[in-house]
Motif scaffolding. Structure first.
Motif, PDB file in Angstrom:
ATOM      1  N   VAL A 188       0.777  -1.175   0.103  1.00 14.88           N
ATOM      2  CA  VAL A 188      -0.038  -0.108   0.124  1.00 14.88           C
ATOM      3  C   VAL A 188       0.874   1.198  -0.013  1.00 14.88           C
ATOM      4  CG1 VAL A 188      -1.683   1.638   1.434  1.00 14.88           C
ATOM      5  CG2 VAL A 188      -1.922  -1.224   1.034  1.00 14.88           C
ATOM      6  N   ILE A 189       1.832   1.411   0.946  1.00 15.59           N
ATOM      7  CA  ILE A 189       2.801   2.343   0.871  1.00 15.59           C
ATOM      8  C   ILE A 189       3.661   2.585  -0.484  1.00 15.59           C
ATOM      9  CG2 ILE A 189       5.088   3.277   1.922  1.00 15.59           C
ATOM     10  CD1 ILE A 189       2.794   3.717   3.596  1.00 15.59           C
ATOM     11  N   ALA A 190       4.084   1.540  -1.106  1.00 20.88           N
ATOM     12  CA  ALA A 190       4.709   1.647  -2.398  1.00 20.88           C
ATOM     13  C   ALA A 190       3.657   2.454  -3.379  1.00 20.88           C
ATOM     14  CB  ALA A 190       5.012   0.268  -2.751  1.00 20.88           C
ATOM     15  N   ASP A 191       2.365   2.081  -3.398  1.00 21.02           N
ATOM     16  CA  ASP A 191       1.586   2.433  -4.443  1.00 21.02           C
ATOM     17  C   ASP A 191       1.054   4.104  -3.883  1.00 21.02           C
ATOM     18  OD1 ASP A 191      -0.444   2.347  -6.425  1.00 21.02           O
ATOM     19  OD2 ASP A 191      -1.936   2.594  -4.910  1.00 21.02           O
ATOM     20  N   LEU A 192       1.160   4.448  -2.810  1.00 22.90           N
ATOM     21  CA  LEU A 192       0.830   5.680  -2.262  1.00 22.90           C
ATOM     22  C   LEU A 192       1.930   6.402  -2.748  1.00 22.90           C
ATOM     23  CD1 LEU A 192      -0.657   5.311   1.335  1.00 22.90           C
ATOM     24  CD2 LEU A 192      -1.828   5.839  -0.700  1.00 22.90           C
ATOM     25  N   ILE A 193       3.447   5.953  -2.613  1.00 15.89           N
ATOM     26  CA  ILE A 193       4.488   6.905  -3.184  1.00 15.89           C
ATOM     27  C   ILE A 193       4.376   6.939  -4.528  1.00 15.89           C
ATOM     28  CG2 ILE A 193       6.897   6.737  -3.614  1.00 15.89           C
ATOM     29  CD1 ILE A 193       7.205   5.389  -0.855  1.00 15.89           C
ATOM     30  N   GLU A 194       3.933   6.069  -5.416  1.00 16.78           N
ATOM     31  CA  GLU A 194       3.584   6.003  -6.746  1.00 16.78           C
ATOM     32  C   GLU A 194       2.677   7.095  -7.129  1.00 16.78           C
ATOM     33  OE1 GLU A 194       3.185   2.181  -8.233  1.00 16.78           O
ATOM     34  OE2 GLU A 194       5.138   1.466  -8.065  1.00 16.78           O
ATOM     35  N   LYS A 195       1.651   7.304  -6.335  1.00 15.03           N
ATOM     36  CA  LYS A 195       0.682   8.288  -6.488  1.00 15.03           C
ATOM     37  C   LYS A 195       0.833   9.614  -6.087  1.00 15.03           C
ATOM     38  CE  LYS A 195      -3.303   5.114  -6.717  1.00 15.03           C
ATOM     39  NZ  LYS A 195      -2.746   3.794  -7.207  1.00 15.03           N
ATOM     40  N   GLY A 196       2.168   9.966  -5.554  1.00 13.67           N
ATOM     41  CA  GLY A 196       2.631  11.142  -5.384  1.00 13.67           C
ATOM     42  C   GLY A 196       2.908  11.607  -3.700  1.00 13.67           C
ATOM     43  N   ALA A 197       2.823  10.529  -2.855  1.00 12.73           N
ATOM     44  CA  ALA A 197       3.258  10.989  -1.326  1.00 12.73           C
ATOM     45  C   ALA A 197       4.724  10.964  -1.640  1.00 12.73           C
ATOM     46  CB  ALA A 197       2.804   9.838  -0.490  1.00 12.73           C
ATOM     47  N   ASP A 198       5.160  12.202  -0.830  1.00  7.85           N
ATOM     48  CA  ASP A 198       6.607  12.434  -0.698  1.00  7.85           C
ATOM     49  C   ASP A 198       7.224  11.828   0.632  1.00  7.85           C
ATOM     50  OD1 ASP A 198       9.360  13.406  -0.297  1.00  7.85           O
ATOM     51  OD2 ASP A 198       8.748  15.262  -1.498  1.00  7.85           O
ATOM     52  N   ASN A 199       7.466  10.694   0.708  1.00  6.94           N
ATOM     53  CA  ASN A 199       7.693  10.137   1.976  1.00  6.94           C
ATOM     54  C   ASN A 199       8.873  11.010   2.853  1.00  6.94           C
ATOM     55  OD1 ASN A 199       9.451   9.001  -0.231  1.00  6.94           O
ATOM     56  ND2 ASN A 199      10.556   7.592   1.251  1.00  6.94           N
ATOM     57  N   THR A 200       9.818  11.444   2.172  1.00  4.93           N
ATOM     58  CA  THR A 200      10.835  12.257   2.910  1.00  4.93           C
ATOM     59  C   THR A 200      10.440  13.627   3.719  1.00  4.93           C
ATOM     60  OG1 THR A 200      12.515  11.294   1.499  1.00  4.93           O
ATOM     61  CG2 THR A 200      13.236  13.422   2.743  1.00  4.93           C
ATOM     62  N   SER A 201       9.481  14.198   2.669  1.00  3.37           N
ATOM     63  CA  SER A 201       9.094  15.622   3.252  1.00  3.37           C
ATOM     64  C   SER A 201       7.825  15.363   4.396  1.00  3.37           C
ATOM     65  CB  SER A 201       8.615  16.372   2.272  1.00  3.37           C
ATOM     66  OG  SER A 201       7.146  15.574   1.564  1.00  3.37           O
ATOM     67  N   ILE A 202       7.125  14.142   4.303  1.00  3.19           N
ATOM     68  CA  ILE A 202       6.174  13.546   5.152  1.00  3.19           C
ATOM     69  C   ILE A 202       6.619  13.297   6.592  1.00  3.19           C
ATOM     70  CG2 ILE A 202       4.458  11.910   5.823  1.00  3.19           C
ATOM     71  CD1 ILE A 202       3.851  11.773   2.879  1.00  3.19           C
ATOM     72  N   HIS A 203       7.929  12.568   6.389  1.00  2.00           N
ATOM     73  CA  HIS A 203       8.483  12.238   7.943  1.00  2.00           C
ATOM     74  C   HIS A 203       9.166  13.502   8.423  1.00  2.00           C
ATOM     75  CE1 HIS A 203      11.869  10.527  10.375  1.00  2.00           C
ATOM     76  NE2 HIS A 203      11.299   9.415  10.180  1.00  2.00           N
ATOM     77  N   GLU A 204       9.687  14.366   7.685  1.00  2.37           N
ATOM     78  CA  GLU A 204      10.455  15.610   8.120  1.00  2.37           C
ATOM     79  C   GLU A 204       9.418  16.730   8.986  1.00  2.37           C
ATOM     80  OE1 GLU A 204      12.399  17.468   4.766  1.00  2.37           O
ATOM     81  OE2 GLU A 204      14.111  16.006   5.070  1.00  2.37           O
ATOM     82  N   ASN A 205       8.190  16.674   8.185  1.00  2.00           N
ATOM     83  CA  ASN A 205       6.989  17.380   8.651  1.00  2.00           C
ATOM     84  C   ASN A 205       6.619  16.962   9.808  1.00  2.00           C
ATOM     85  OD1 ASN A 205       6.699  19.541   6.855  1.00  2.00           O
ATOM     86  ND2 ASN A 205       5.731  18.319   5.489  1.00  2.00           N
ATOM     87  N   VAL A 206       6.522  15.576  10.162  1.00  2.00           N
ATOM     88  CA  VAL A 206       5.969  14.878  11.165  1.00  2.00           C
ATOM     89  C   VAL A 206       6.970  15.018  12.621  1.00  2.00           C
ATOM     90  CG1 VAL A 206       5.108  13.019  12.432  1.00  2.00           C
ATOM     91  CG2 VAL A 206       3.926  13.676  10.211  1.00  2.00           C
ATOM     92  N   PHE A 207       8.350  14.627  12.265  1.00  2.00           N
ATOM     93  CA  PHE A 207       9.210  14.094  13.198  1.00  2.00           C
ATOM     94  C   PHE A 207      10.423  14.916  13.309  1.00  2.00           C
ATOM     95  CE2 PHE A 207       7.650   9.856  11.809  1.00  2.00           C
ATOM     96  CZ  PHE A 207       7.046   9.647  13.058  1.00  2.00           C
ATOM     97  N   ASP A 208      10.491  16.260  12.438  1.00  2.00           N
ATOM     98  CA  ASP A 208      11.620  16.944  12.562  1.00  2.00           C
ATOM     99  C   ASP A 208      11.039  18.404  12.656  1.00  2.00           C
ATOM    100  OD1 ASP A 208      13.210  14.576  12.090  1.00  2.00           O
ATOM    101  OD2 ASP A 208      13.675  15.123   9.902  1.00  2.00           O
ATOM    102  N   THR A 209      10.072  18.717  13.470  1.00  2.00           N
ATOM    103  CA  THR A 209       9.724  20.123  13.712  1.00  2.00           C
ATOM    104  C   THR A 209       9.570  20.201  15.236  1.00  2.00           C
ATOM    105  OG1 THR A 209       7.572  19.223  13.305  1.00  2.00           O
ATOM    106  CG2 THR A 209       8.592  20.227  11.444  1.00  2.00           C
ATOM    107  N   SER A 210      10.400  19.714  16.040  1.00  2.00           N
ATOM    108  CA  SER A 210      10.039  19.698  17.709  1.00  2.00           C
ATOM    109  C   SER A 210      10.604  21.168  18.087  1.00  2.00           C
ATOM    110  CB  SER A 210      11.060  18.706  18.360  1.00  2.00           C
ATOM    111  OG  SER A 210      10.753  17.320  18.049  1.00  2.00           O
ATOM    112  N   SER A 211       9.953  21.709  18.969  1.00  2.00           N
ATOM    113  CA  SER A 211      10.466  22.913  19.732  1.00  2.00           C
ATOM    114  C   SER A 211      11.349  22.593  20.476  1.00  2.00           C
ATOM    115  CB  SER A 211       9.232  23.619  20.291  1.00  2.00           C
ATOM    116  OG  SER A 211       8.562  22.727  21.419  1.00  2.00           O
TER     117      SER A 211
END
Length: 338
Positions: free
Chosen positions: A188-211
């Motif tokens: 499913v994840i592979a298909d979502l990446i093929e459909k346009g999900a940018d895995n790197t930016s998603i990870h950064e937006n969720v995990f690399d924005t700590s105060s």
């Protein structure tokens, strides 16, 4: 989903409808990802859709597509009640008891709409006309992906929908490391990446924005970490004073409980967080293997969830809650003893 369920959903959505989509109170990545994805899909089909969250969600999710259109019930109850009362169809996602919608419980209970439930938690209630429940699924977002497939709209998954679904699957699987992550999940994840999900930016937006305050709060939590000797259990406490001192915001303690579970030999971890406003101790529980924190939470702390991830609450003081928790553990010595 059964063929009967699929046919009924298609019938309910066969022309323009007024639709309300609801996640649970205290929505997380899976709740917001699944509801936003479904909102985008249904609006693309011409429906009138309102996504109503019972209360605010964490800042680390506020970059997601269309999140600015989410209505917060606590802030706009009257407007939301009108949308609920006028709805033809109401989707409830990532929860399976209307009580999990907090103050929205009564208006949802009184609604005349047809309910569709999509959820992966145990012991679903029977309020929905269509119930798509699968406790083996890693996330409600994966279920929404299959729901979209089942109703014949997989080709309508846009990059925005793919982004929302990827986010929910990623967060609810601990970045794909939990036991519930299957080979099907990765497909499913592979298909979502093929459909346009940018895995790197998603990870950064969720995990690399700590105060700064959030990281300081993590340090405080780790200083408070305790091990229950001989019972392979670790727990963390955070008082209201400690939260205030580090400028706590909703979502800042996300994932803290997993640090206890990362200790060698630990199979059961908990975090106890004081909430003076609600006069409760909020509890998150995690486990490895077959030890069911769902059963533990349901039996002792008015909660529930999954086998390896659950939550609950206590109306006792922090110390009384910890004392109760520790006193219960010997009951499970067969599962927990070294």
């Amino acid at each position: 989903m059964t063929n009967q369920d699929i046919s009924r959903v298609k019938e309910l959505l066969d022309h323009k409808k007024k639709i309300v989509i609801v996640p649970h109170k205290g929505p997380d990545g899976d709740a917001m990802g699944s509801t936003l994805a479904l909102k985008i899909l249904l609006e693309g089909q011409g429906h009138y859709v309102h996504l109503i969250a019972p209360n605010a969600y964490p800042d680390f999710l506020k970059w997601m597509p269309y999140q600015e259109e989410v209505l917060i019930y606590e802030k706009e109850a009257k407007k939301c009640n009108d949308f609920i009362a006028e709805a033809d169809v109401i989707f409830t996602l990532d929860f399976n008891h209307l009580s999990r919608a907090g103050e929205m419980y009564k208006p949802l209970q009184e609604a005349k709409a047809a309910f569709i439930m999509i959820d992966h938690h145990q012991q679903p209630d029977d309020y929905a006309e269509v119930t798509y429940s699968d406790v083996t699924m890693c996330s409600t977002c994966q279920m929404v992906y299959h729901f979209i497939e089942n109703i014949g709209l997989a080709h309508k998954i846009t990059p925005q929908i793919a982004t929302c679904l990827y986010t929910g699957i990623m967060t609810d699987t601990g970045s794909f490391r939990y036991r519930s992550t299957t080979s099907q999940t990765h497909r499913v994840i592979a298909d979502l990446i093929e459909k346009g999900a940018d895995n790197t930016s998603i990870h950064e937006n969720v995990f690399d924005t700590s105060s700064y305050g959030q990281l300081q709060l993590l340090g405080c939590a780790l200083q408070n970490l305790k091990i229950v000797e001989g019972l392979r259990t670790a727990y963390i406490t955070l008082t209201q004073e400690e939260l205030d001192r580090h400028n706590f915001k909703k979502g800042d303690t996300e994932g803290f409980v997993n640090y206890g579970l990362s200790l060698e030999g630990i199979v059961f971890a908990a975090i106890f967080i004081e909430n003076e406003a609600d006069k409760i101790i909020k509890i998150s529980l995690r486990s490895k293997g077959t030890f069911s924190v769902n059963d533990f939470a349901r039996r002792y702390f008015e909660g529930g969830g999954h086998i390896n991830a659950a939550g609950g609450k206590s109306d006792l003081s922090m110390q009384e809650t910890i004392d109760k928790f520790i006193s219960i553990l010997p009951t499970y010595k067969t599962n927990l003893a070294l």
